[in-house]
Design a protein around this motif. Sequence first.
Motif, PDB file in Angstrom:
ATOM      1  N   ASP A   1       8.958  44.103   5.102  1.00 43.66           N
ATOM      2  CA  ASP A   1       9.660  43.295   6.085  1.00 43.66           C
ATOM      3  C   ASP A   1       9.028  41.904   6.102  1.00 43.66           C
ATOM      4  O   ASP A   1       7.860  41.763   6.496  1.00 43.66           O
ATOM      5  CB  ASP A   1       9.544  43.981   7.452  1.00 43.66           C
ATOM      6  N   ILE A   2       9.780  40.897   5.684  1.00 44.97           N
ATOM      7  CA  ILE A   2       9.292  39.511   5.700  1.00 44.97           C
ATOM      8  C   ILE A   2       9.882  38.838   6.927  1.00 44.97           C
ATOM      9  O   ILE A   2      11.097  38.809   7.095  1.00 44.97           O
ATOM     10  CB  ILE A   2       9.659  38.773   4.405  1.00 44.97           C
ATOM     11  N   ARG A   3       8.997  38.307   7.783  1.00 44.03           N
ATOM     12  CA  ARG A   3       9.418  37.728   9.051  1.00 44.03           C
ATOM     13  C   ARG A   3       8.929  36.295   9.207  1.00 44.03           C
ATOM     14  O   ARG A   3       7.792  35.989   8.843  1.00 44.03           O
ATOM     15  CB  ARG A   3       8.801  38.483  10.229  1.00 44.03           C
TER      16      ARG A   3
ATOM     17  N   TRP B   1       5.811  32.566   7.066  1.00 46.89           N
ATOM     18  CA  TRP B   1       6.305  33.942   7.030  1.00 46.89           C
ATOM     19  C   TRP B   1       5.159  34.913   6.801  1.00 46.89           C
ATOM     20  O   TRP B   1       4.191  34.595   6.116  1.00 46.89           O
ATOM     21  CB  TRP B   1       7.326  34.132   5.916  1.00 46.89           C
ATOM     22  N   SER B   2       5.322  36.099   7.352  1.00 52.04           N
ATOM     23  CA  SER B   2       4.381  37.181   7.091  1.00 52.04           C
ATOM     24  C   SER B   2       5.165  38.371   6.540  1.00 52.04           C
ATOM     25  O   SER B   2       6.343  38.542   6.841  1.00 52.04           O
ATOM     26  CB  SER B   2       3.635  37.577   8.363  1.00 52.04           C
ATOM     27  N   ALA B   3       4.500  39.157   5.717  1.00 50.94           N
ATOM     28  CA  ALA B   3       5.111  40.362   5.134  1.00 50.94           C
ATOM     29  C   ALA B   3       4.379  41.577   5.678  1.00 50.94           C
ATOM     30  O   ALA B   3       3.144  41.608   5.723  1.00 50.94           O
ATOM     31  CB  ALA B   3       5.012  40.320   3.613  1.00 50.94           C
ATOM     32  N   TRP B   4       5.158  42.575   6.092  1.00 50.61           N
ATOM     33  CA  TRP B   4       4.604  43.761   6.730  1.00 50.61           C
ATOM     34  C   TRP B   4       5.144  45.016   6.072  1.00 50.61           C
ATOM     35  O   TRP B   4       6.305  45.075   5.696  1.00 50.61           O
ATOM     36  CB  TRP B   4       4.977  43.778   8.215  1.00 50.61           C
ATOM     37  N   ASP B   5       4.282  46.009   5.969  1.00 49.16           N
ATOM     38  CA  ASP B   5       4.659  47.365   5.585  1.00 49.16           C
ATOM     39  C   ASP B   5       4.313  48.224   6.794  1.00 49.16           C
ATOM     40  O   ASP B   5       3.144  48.571   6.996  1.00 49.16           O
ATOM     41  CB  ASP B   5       3.887  47.794   4.342  1.00 49.16           C
TER      42      ASP B   5
ATOM     43  N   GLY C   1       2.896  33.413   3.605  1.00 48.48           N
ATOM     44  CA  GLY C   1       3.187  32.206   2.860  1.00 48.48           C
ATOM     45  C   GLY C   1       3.920  31.225   3.751  1.00 48.48           C
ATOM     46  O   GLY C   1       4.537  31.610   4.742  1.00 48.48           O
ATOM     47  N   ALA C   2       3.845  29.946   3.402  1.00 49.59           N
ATOM     48  CA  ALA C   2       4.459  28.905   4.218  1.00 49.59           C
ATOM     49  C   ALA C   2       5.207  27.910   3.334  1.00 49.59           C
ATOM     50  O   ALA C   2       4.932  27.786   2.136  1.00 49.59           O
ATOM     51  CB  ALA C   2       3.396  28.184   5.032  1.00 49.59           C
ATOM     52  N   LEU C   3       6.135  27.215   3.968  1.00 51.47           N
ATOM     53  CA  LEU C   3       6.915  26.177   3.305  1.00 51.47           C
ATOM     54  C   LEU C   3       6.854  24.925   4.155  1.00 51.47           C
ATOM     55  O   LEU C   3       7.229  24.946   5.325  1.00 51.47           O
ATOM     56  CB  LEU C   3       8.367  26.637   3.129  1.00 51.47           C
TER      57      LEU C   3
ATOM     58  N   ILE D   1       7.124  37.396  -1.088  1.00 56.14           N
ATOM     59  CA  ILE D   1       7.057  36.212  -0.233  1.00 56.14           C
ATOM     60  C   ILE D   1       7.460  34.976  -1.019  1.00 56.14           C
ATOM     61  O   ILE D   1       8.208  34.125  -0.521  1.00 56.14           O
ATOM     62  CB  ILE D   1       5.653  36.062   0.373  1.00 56.14           C
ATOM     63  N   LEU D   2       6.973  34.856  -2.251  1.00 51.51           N
ATOM     64  CA  LEU D   2       7.336  33.708  -3.077  1.00 51.51           C
ATOM     65  C   LEU D   2       8.847  33.648  -3.277  1.00 51.51           C
ATOM     66  O   LEU D   2       9.463  32.583  -3.127  1.00 51.51           O
ATOM     67  CB  LEU D   2       6.613  33.774  -4.426  1.00 51.51           C
TER      68      LEU D   2
END
Length: 151
Positions: A2-4, A49-53, A61-63, A91-92
């Motif tokens: 889940d990328i949030r 953004w953060s990625a969660w399991d 990662g950020a933009l 994320i990329l």
Amino acid sequence: MDIRLDDLTHPAIHALLEEHMAGMRALSPPECVFALDLDKLRHPSISFWSAWDGDTLTGCGALRELDAGHGEIKSMRTPNALRRRGAGKAILQHIIGVARARGYQRLSLETGAPAGFAAAHALYLGAGFVETGPFGDYQEDPFSRFYTLAL
């Protein structure tokens, strides 16, 4: 996974960003570390953004918007204990998709040059980035590599 879009308040994010800064400082001299701290990541020009399991943070990662057609990737990190599980690539790809949706013509990044950054180099090259020279306010230095992806 889940990328949030993340508000940078979760303690796991703070711990991962501390790990990120420590890792950068261990591999590069202080004047060649361009990682952003928590306060700088909260700038309005930056989306994070953060990625969660489940309840486990697997990466971030950020933009940063440099201008209407150019974005910069910042703070790409997976926890040392959870590397090689696909979070960085996910994320990329998410950030590339957001950059395209925003209408950017290119996406750039700076990362370290020492051997400890080899996995990052492979990730970016595998996603189609090409090595270039400095962009924005960056200067050429032996501890940095610069990559750009034409969108």
